[in-house]
Enzyme design. Sequence first.
Site, PDB file in Angstrom:
ATOM      1  N   GLU A 192      23.578  33.215  34.024  1.00  0.00           N
ATOM      2  CA  GLU A 192      23.511  32.654  35.377  1.00  0.00           C
ATOM      3  C   GLU A 192      23.003  33.732  36.332  1.00  0.00           C
ATOM      4  O   GLU A 192      23.565  34.824  36.390  1.00  0.00           O
ATOM      5  CB  GLU A 192      24.919  32.214  35.775  1.00  0.00           C
ATOM      6  CG  GLU A 192      25.019  31.610  37.151  1.00  0.00           C
ATOM      7  CD  GLU A 192      26.457  31.197  37.475  1.00  0.00           C
ATOM      8  OE1 GLU A 192      27.375  31.573  36.725  1.00  0.00           O
ATOM      9  OE2 GLU A 192      26.638  30.507  38.482  1.00  0.00           O
ATOM     10  N   HIS A 194      22.966  34.952  39.790  1.00  0.00           N
ATOM     11  CA  HIS A 194      23.958  34.714  40.845  1.00  0.00           C
ATOM     12  C   HIS A 194      23.910  35.891  41.803  1.00  0.00           C
ATOM     13  O   HIS A 194      23.716  37.030  41.376  1.00  0.00           O
ATOM     14  CB  HIS A 194      25.334  34.638  40.139  1.00  0.00           C
ATOM     15  CG  HIS A 194      26.460  34.161  40.981  1.00  0.00           C
ATOM     16  ND1 HIS A 194      27.029  34.932  41.971  1.00  0.00           N
ATOM     17  CD2 HIS A 194      27.149  32.998  40.971  1.00  0.00           C
ATOM     18  CE1 HIS A 194      28.018  34.255  42.538  1.00  0.00           C
ATOM     19  NE2 HIS A 194      28.117  33.076  41.956  1.00  0.00           N
ATOM     20  N   ASP A 224      21.705  29.994  40.191  1.00  0.00           N
ATOM     21  CA  ASP A 224      22.727  29.570  41.143  1.00  0.00           C
ATOM     22  C   ASP A 224      22.098  29.619  42.541  1.00  0.00           C
ATOM     23  O   ASP A 224      21.566  30.653  42.948  1.00  0.00           O
ATOM     24  CB  ASP A 224      23.920  30.529  41.062  1.00  0.00           C
ATOM     25  CG  ASP A 224      25.055  30.095  41.968  1.00  0.00           C
ATOM     26  OD1 ASP A 224      26.066  29.617  41.434  1.00  0.00           O
ATOM     27  OD2 ASP A 224      24.932  30.235  43.203  1.00  0.00           O
ATOM     28  N   HIS A 261      22.751  25.673  39.454  1.00  0.00           N
ATOM     29  CA  HIS A 261      24.024  25.408  40.121  1.00  0.00           C
ATOM     30  C   HIS A 261      23.732  25.135  41.583  1.00  0.00           C
ATOM     31  O   HIS A 261      23.228  26.017  42.295  1.00  0.00           O
ATOM     32  CB  HIS A 261      24.961  26.618  40.007  1.00  0.00           C
ATOM     33  CG  HIS A 261      25.674  26.693  38.711  1.00  0.00           C
ATOM     34  ND1 HIS A 261      26.272  27.835  38.244  1.00  0.00           N
ATOM     35  CD2 HIS A 261      25.915  25.727  37.775  1.00  0.00           C
ATOM     36  CE1 HIS A 261      26.833  27.574  37.067  1.00  0.00           C
ATOM     37  NE2 HIS A 261      26.626  26.317  36.765  1.00  0.00           N
ATOM     38  N   GLU A 297      28.239  22.882  42.749  1.00  0.00           N
ATOM     39  CA  GLU A 297      29.318  23.855  42.601  1.00  0.00           C
ATOM     40  C   GLU A 297      29.859  24.122  43.992  1.00  0.00           C
ATOM     41  O   GLU A 297      29.258  24.863  44.779  1.00  0.00           O
ATOM     42  CB  GLU A 297      28.768  25.145  41.964  1.00  0.00           C
ATOM     43  CG  GLU A 297      29.638  25.662  40.854  1.00  0.00           C
ATOM     44  CD  GLU A 297      29.209  27.022  40.338  1.00  0.00           C
ATOM     45  OE1 GLU A 297      29.194  27.176  39.120  1.00  0.00           O
ATOM     46  OE2 GLU A 297      28.906  27.930  41.129  1.00  0.00           O
TER      47      GLU A 297
END
Lengths: 328, 135
Positions: A192, A194, A224, A261, A297
Amino acid sequence: MKFSRKDFLKASAGMAAFAAIPGKSAFASSTVADINVPKPVSNGKPKRGISLYSYKNDLYTSMTLEDCLADMSSMGAYGLEILANGHVKDYPNPTDEWVEYWYSLLNKYSIIPVEYGHWVDSRLHEGRELTTKESYDSLVRDIKVAHKLGFTVMRTKLGVIDEKLTPVKNWQEFIKMALPVAQEHNVVMCPEIHQPTALKSEMVDEYVEFIEKNNTKNFGLNIDFGVFQSKENMMRIPGIEIEPSKPEDLIPLIPYIYCCHAKFANMTDDLVEETHPYEEIIKVLVDQKYDGYMMSEYEGDDHNEIPGYVPDQLRRQHLMMKRYLGEV
Amino acid sequence: MLEKQNIQSRDFKNVLEGGEIVGFQIPFRATYYRGLWLTQLRPATVTVDGEKFEGNQITWTINGKKYEQVELANYPDVNWNIQDLAIFTVRKPGGLKLGLHDIEVQFHFSASYLPPRMDTGLFQNTFNRRLVLIG
């Protein structure tokens, strides 16, 4: 009775052998061939989904797993992300009965198992990092559970070694070892991206280089949307300068992205999210014909005292996304 | 379903062994968003009305299996799911008196996806609740 680790492993192996006796269960533990496994939609467009992470304040206290799936279905958010070691009963060894129940729920609510969140917990043992072989074994265990539950994308969270979230040094070794297993089970492992990591960063370059070098479709990226968050709302880490990525930074990465996400913090009464540039992000994804899912999310204030607060936030976000996707 | 709080009221009770009260138990749920391998857990402490219990005074029971705190480090393959309760059994001959008690549970766990500096330090680690013991 005292139970040593060796006894435990012996007992587990015994149970596994018992479960594999043909005809013992209507559901064979190694195959999902005889049940309807909902497949991700492939239509050249971004699609909506929800990570069960969003329901963390309600799940198991005011909502069951079934309630969450029913809620998603009612929003037309059919793509599902789970976090395996929170949402799979008896993880990492779900019973055949539970797997049957799982598929009955997915089919009842038209939910598609898209992304399976899991971790390679590099600090599983206090005081030392997992070896390459142990990390590989952990990956293989999750690949098998993900496949058993019908998932095709894995959000593979790696252990990190510093404030910039640099993954453990041997990540390429154990991921490479697991590629044939992932291929055999039709899953793609995705770290991910992020914040504080940016889309234009050495870390992302290294992942892309790895994918190209190994010419693989079993390792990719999960983005994300927090990487686009406005600077004043981003996390603050002493000594680290964070700059928000730009939605157009997604363009060169599109071939490697298998899931996103849809991070959000607060949906206003005007049905906008003020800290992430959703309209621009979704425009890039639509223009680039991104063919994957965007998993909501929620990461705003808990409001734990108000049951149903987050489901309301999710509804607001999904109406916003429907508008930007041109669904309404 | 489970109660919102971490410390659960149902089955908060004294523990009998051979007709003697040998201690008390506190059912507890993790409000973390994922389950934990037992090796990720660090020993818990339980404080009741100011009296602190720790180390081998406490055992964890997860899915019906009991672990001494020092044994947790031996089980990297056993997961404490957030759907399941851990039951802390605290050794205290005679147990607790019936009535209200102020309970505090404290424990830490490791999270490898965080910078090593924050390994066991980012998430809430102290939990309080006032509960009534009825038996």
